[in-house]
Structure formats: structure tokens, C-alpha cells
Enzyme design. Structure first.
Site, short mmCIF file in Angstrom:
data_model
loop_
_atom_site.label_atom_id
_atom_site.label_comp_id
_atom_site.label_asym_id
_atom_site.label_seq_id
_atom_site.Cartn_x
_atom_site.Cartn_y
_atom_site.Cartn_z
CE1 TYR A 33 84.68 -3.79 -15.44
CE2 TYR A 33 83.71 -5.83 -16.25
CZ TYR A 33 84.79 -5.13 -15.73
OH TYR A 33 85.99 -5.78 -15.53
CE LYS A 151 86.15 -3.40 -18.59
NZ LYS A 151 87.31 -4.22 -18.20
CD GLU A 183 92.28 -11.32 -20.39
OE1 GLU A 183 92.49 -10.19 -20.88
OE2 GLU A 183 91.20 -11.92 -20.49
CG LEU A 207 88.97 -6.62 -22.02
CD1 LEU A 207 87.52 -6.84 -22.40
CD2 LEU A 207 89.07 -5.94 -20.66
#
Length: 287
Positions: A33, A151, A183, A207
Site C-alpha cells: 500500500y 510497504k 522506527e 521503511l
């Protein structure tokens, strides 16, 4: 007004939009996505999101549902049909519906990918009052799979992390692996020490944030010092500032980690200046 969404070539009222129960996104989390922000009716960093989408699809040997030009047209059409001034467009591609459940990938020549997109209206999202107070985060163990650079729609653990933070009276969680911060649940993490911006380097551990790339570029152009390396929670607690970046929050100050105030306990000048620069420059190049 009923929200208009996009499903496999059709613009539909959201109540009429459906995807098969055999879709691999539903059964296997076999999908990727992107979320693109909209400010003033224009798309922020669409090209960056398109490039990352292509990379995610390639890493999973998944076919692209359409061209970048067609994706841009769909984004613009959804903005227009839903009269979005400020908000987000969510895009999801899955490996599609092979007609039954099977661990093996279906033949891409037979099973076409599923593409769904929808808008979320967020009036005034660039002027969020939370920016002026900052947010509180907790640290949690990072137990996600090893390809966080893709992702994917595998968002259960980040969702759990959000709920852990909420239960602890905080706003979000930063994940820790082998003693260092990877993260946030849906964002890239940073600290500032002695004027130096520190954030983890790109790898399969995190990411590759589109907002991250833009913010670091703007920071370097503004002659700010940037150091890409892992940092610990203890370092973060002793930092002068902390913040995170994401497509929907832009640059968000962090004022507390695991109960310890960061710096003066309020949004710091580096984070606030980066937010200002990011919004100004991104609006210039929005399409």
C-alpha cells in the site's frame, strides 16, 4: 455526500465497493500500500510514492495494476469527486483473487492484481494543534518480519503497538531491536543532539520513508548536520529534541519517551523548522 472509492476500474459509492473473500490481500496479507497526502487539493510527493510502490511490487514479484500515469489520473479523479482539499489517498494493491485459497502464488497471466483506493478528508491537517505540544511515545520490542522496507499490508503488530501506547497513556510507540530504535509504528524516528539530526540508515530494517527522504534532503540543503546511524532509547531520552516523519503527520515533535522528557519537554526548534521547510517546499512541488 457518499464517499466515492475506486475498485478495479470502477468509481463506486463506498457502500457498494466489494472485494472477493478469496482475495490474497484478505487471506494472506499478500499486498502492498501507499498513502499520499493532499494539501490544497494537490498531491504531495506523488512521484516518490509511485517509485516506492513499484519497488514494493517488484520485491514481491507482484504485477503492477496499471501505469503511473493511470494511477495519477485515478488519484486526481478521487480528489475531485470527493472534493478533498486536505487529506489522504490510500492505495492498496494485492495479488488478486485466484478463486480459492492456496499458499502458492497464482499465475499472474490468469489472476490480475486487485487495486483499491479511497480518500480520507482531513481539513487543516497541516495545522494540527498536536504539533504545538508534541507527542509522547513508549518503547516496545520490534518483533516484525525482516523485510520492513517493503510497504506491505501486514500491519497487525504496528496496530498492537499503537494500542500498547494508548494503554500506557502515550500517543505512539518506537520499536527497538538489538538495543537500537528501528522506527515508529507508522513513521521514521529521529533525535537531535548538539544540532545534529540522527536517524537510522536505510536497510531492510526500516521503511524507506518518502517524507524521510524529503526531510533529510531539505535539512542538508539548509546546512543542517545529518548522521544516519542507529540510536538507543537512552540516547533519545538524553537528546535535545526528538521527532518523527510520515506522509500524514509530516514532521511531528516527540517530547517524551518512556516517561522521560526530551530536552525542554516541548517541541524543539530543529523539528519545528524542518516541519516549516517541508510544508513550504512540498506545497511548491505538489501536483
Amino acid at each position: 455526500m457518499s464517499r466515492i472509492v475506486y475498485v478495479n476500474g470502477q468509481y463506486l459509492p463506498e457502500a457498494e465497493a466489494t472485494v472477493s473473500i478469496f482475495d490474497r490481500g484478505f487471506l494472506m496479507a499478500d499486498g502492498v500500500y501507499e498513502v499520499t497526502s493532499v494539501l490544497g487539493g494537490k498531491l504531495i510527493d506523488f512521484a516518490g510514492h509511485s517509485v516506492r510502490l513499484a519497488r514494493s511490487l517488484n520485491e514481491l514479484d507482484m504485477a503492477a495494476p496499471c501505469s503511473d500515469e493511470e494511477l495519477l489520473e485515478i488519484h486526481r479523479e478521487l480528489v475531485a469527486r470527493n472534493e478533498i482539499t486536505d487529506g489522504m489517498i490510500y492505495l492498496q494493491v494485492t495479488r488478486g483473487n485466484p478463486g480459492d485459497r492456496d499458499f502458492a502464488y497464482p499465475d499472474p497471466a490468469v489472476t490480475k492484481p486487485t487495486l483499491v483506493m479511497f480518500t480520507q478528508s482531513k481539513p487543516g491537517m497541516a495545522d494540527s494543534p498536536v504539533t504545538k505540544t508534541g507527542i509522547k511515545v513508549i518503547s516496545i520490542e520490534d518483533i516484525r518480519w525482516g523485510r520492513r522496507d517493503i510497504k506491505t499490508v501486514q500491519l497487525l503488530y504496528p496496530s498492537m503497538g499503537k494500542m500498547m501506547a494508548k494503554k500506557a497513556g502515550a500517543d505512539d510507540a518506537w520499536m527497538v531491536e538489538d538495543g537500537a530504535v528501528t522506527e515508529g509504528t507508522s513513521n521514521n524516528a529521529y533525535i537531535v543532539k548538539n544540532g545534529r539530526i540522527i536517524t537510522r540508515q536505510l536497510s531492510t530494517d526500516i521503511l524507506h520513508g518518502i517524507t524521510r527522504a524529503a526531510v533529510l534532503r531539505f535539512a542538508k540543503e539548509a546546512q543542517m548536520m545529518v548522521e544516519e546511524r542507529p540510536f538507543t532509547i537512552e540516547e533519545a531520552q538524553a537528546a535535545d529534541e526528538a521527532f518523527f516523519t510520515s506522509a500524514s503527520a509530516f514532521v511531528m515533535p516527540v517530547v517524551e519517551i518512556d516517561g522521560a522528557s526530551i530536552g525542554a519537554g516541548k517541541p524543539g526548534p530543529v523539528a519545528m523548522r524542518l516541519r516549516e521547510i517541508y510544508l513550504e517546499e512540498s506545497r511548491k512541488t505538489a501536483i
